[in-house]
Design an enzyme around this catalytic site. Sequence first.
Site, PDB file in Angstrom:
ATOM      1  N   LYS A  68       0.837  -1.202   0.000  1.00  0.00           N
ATOM      2  CA  LYS A  68       0.000   0.000   0.000  1.00  0.00           C
ATOM      3  C   LYS A  68       0.882   1.266   0.000  1.00  0.00           C
ATOM      4  O   LYS A  68       0.638   2.184  -0.772  1.00  0.00           O
ATOM      5  CB  LYS A  68      -0.954  -0.006   1.213  1.00  0.00           C
ATOM      6  CG  LYS A  68      -1.980  -1.159   1.116  1.00  0.00           C
ATOM      7  CD  LYS A  68      -3.029  -1.104   2.191  1.00  0.00           C
ATOM      8  CE  LYS A  68      -2.603  -1.645   3.530  1.00  0.00           C
ATOM      9  NZ  LYS A  68      -2.380  -3.098   3.591  1.00  0.00           N
ATOM     10  N   THR A  69       1.903   1.274   0.843  1.00  0.00           N
ATOM     11  CA  THR A  69       2.807   2.430   0.893  1.00  0.00           C
ATOM     12  C   THR A  69       3.551   2.581  -0.425  1.00  0.00           C
ATOM     13  O   THR A  69       3.700   3.690  -0.960  1.00  0.00           O
ATOM     14  CB  THR A  69       3.846   2.260   2.031  1.00  0.00           C
ATOM     15  OG1 THR A  69       3.150   1.866   3.205  1.00  0.00           O
ATOM     16  CG2 THR A  69       4.611   3.522   2.284  1.00  0.00           C
ATOM     17  N   ASP A 113      -1.437   6.207   6.486  1.00  0.00           N
ATOM     18  CA  ASP A 113      -1.490   4.782   6.817  1.00  0.00           C
ATOM     19  C   ASP A 113      -2.422   4.594   8.015  1.00  0.00           C
ATOM     20  O   ASP A 113      -2.614   5.544   8.790  1.00  0.00           O
ATOM     21  CB  ASP A 113      -0.069   4.317   7.160  1.00  0.00           C
ATOM     22  CG  ASP A 113       0.085   2.815   6.979  1.00  0.00           C
ATOM     23  OD1 ASP A 113      -0.850   2.163   6.484  1.00  0.00           O
ATOM     24  OD2 ASP A 113       1.163   2.297   7.343  1.00  0.00           O
ATOM     25  N   THR A 162      -5.959  -1.767   7.091  1.00  0.00           N
ATOM     26  CA  THR A 162      -6.129  -3.225   7.112  1.00  0.00           C
ATOM     27  C   THR A 162      -7.550  -3.549   7.575  1.00  0.00           C
ATOM     28  O   THR A 162      -7.962  -4.693   7.544  1.00  0.00           O
ATOM     29  CB  THR A 162      -5.133  -3.858   8.104  1.00  0.00           C
ATOM     30  OG1 THR A 162      -5.212  -3.132   9.332  1.00  0.00           O
ATOM     31  CG2 THR A 162      -3.718  -3.796   7.577  1.00  0.00           C
ATOM     32  N   ARG A 222       6.463  -8.506   1.172  1.00  0.00           N
ATOM     33  CA  ARG A 222       7.386  -8.090   2.246  1.00  0.00           C
ATOM     34  C   ARG A 222       8.019  -9.317   2.895  1.00  0.00           C
ATOM     35  O   ARG A 222       9.205  -9.327   3.222  1.00  0.00           O
ATOM     36  CB  ARG A 222       6.645  -7.256   3.285  1.00  0.00           C
ATOM     37  CG  ARG A 222       7.561  -6.761   4.398  1.00  0.00           C
ATOM     38  CD  ARG A 222       6.782  -6.072   5.494  1.00  0.00           C
ATOM     39  NE  ARG A 222       6.384  -4.727   5.114  1.00  0.00           N
ATOM     40  CZ  ARG A 222       5.306  -4.120   5.586  1.00  0.00           C
ATOM     41  NH1 ARG A 222       4.507  -4.743   6.426  1.00  0.00           N
ATOM     42  NH2 ARG A 222       5.014  -2.891   5.212  1.00  0.00           N
TER      43      ARG A 222
END
Length: 347
Positions: A68-69, A113, A162, A222
């Site tokens: 997302k970032t 975020d 989330t 990740r």
Amino acid sequence: MTTERLIAAGSAGPVEEQTNWALRPSRLDEYIGQSELLERLRIAITAGKQRAEPVEHVLLHGPPGLGKTTLAHVIAAEMGCKAHTTSGPALVRGTDLVACLTKLDQGDVLFIDEIHRLPVAVEEFIYPAMEDFRIDVTVDSGLHARTVQIRCKPFTLIGATTRAGLLSAPLRSRFGLTHHLRYYEEPELLLILQRSARLLGLAHAEMDGLRAIAARSRGTPRIANRLLRRVRDYAQVRGDGRIAPSVVDEALALEGVDRLGLDHLDRAYMRTIASVYHGGPVGLETVAATMNEDAGTLEDVVEPYLLQIGFLARTRRGRALTHAGAEHLGIALKTEAASREADAGLF
Ligand code: ADE
């Protein structure tokens, strides 16, 4: 212990963020996976550029670690603008948001975020900012109270969460584009790992070795990149630098990560339900108490992936281990029905 899991989807902290930075795609063409989202973004970006307007506000929701970032930075780069990042809990007062908004240049991206954790007081400031690029600030109080309007430059807000369900309806409705990021398929993770191996200069990364890492990455880039770095260290110190399937097995077995990417905590959780509660259904709090673990931790960091791969079921009466889950542990599931029959002397 749980915060240090090798296969945790959340960020391991600023050092990992920095290492990851070099591996992140910076443009849409480098981005692997999430093809429907990329197509929607390509259209929004092209349209915005043609009209010389910022991209519509974007809400990205989905599990941690899926990019997302990264996407916020990619969008900013494609627009030739800057990305500014903050988070819901960091914006404590309305003035914190005002400080962020007044720093923005035309077309910049403001990435928030964990937007579901934005305080209500701040949320009210964000509505006029999103709609009219205006911030309404109340000065003075009592009889003298009046509202002053501060203009900010047209910008794109990118919200990430989330827990989309926790967002208020008025906030959700102000995003032009809303998209759910899904877990990555193994072939996509393999492509990401090939790209990362190239960027890290790993000349001896074998395709099958990378595939073995992809299979253990829980659908999350990740995690894939973190496992790759761990295997690289192992291959360098214990082997000849080759990343072969056997090296991946050894390196990750040492970390307690099995061939599906489950670790000690995942297996302990499943084993507790299997052996103490006959496979369930059993309440989360009960399992947590038996394991001496925090229920929230189990719910947030253990259950999502077990549910995703069908090893766990959430029923009205609690959590239940599935046959697939039991099979993975190598145990025969003694279901409630089977144990009742056994108790009644039928077996
Ligand atoms: N690295 C992490 N996520 C990635 C992605 N989606 N595409 C390319 N490289 C990545």
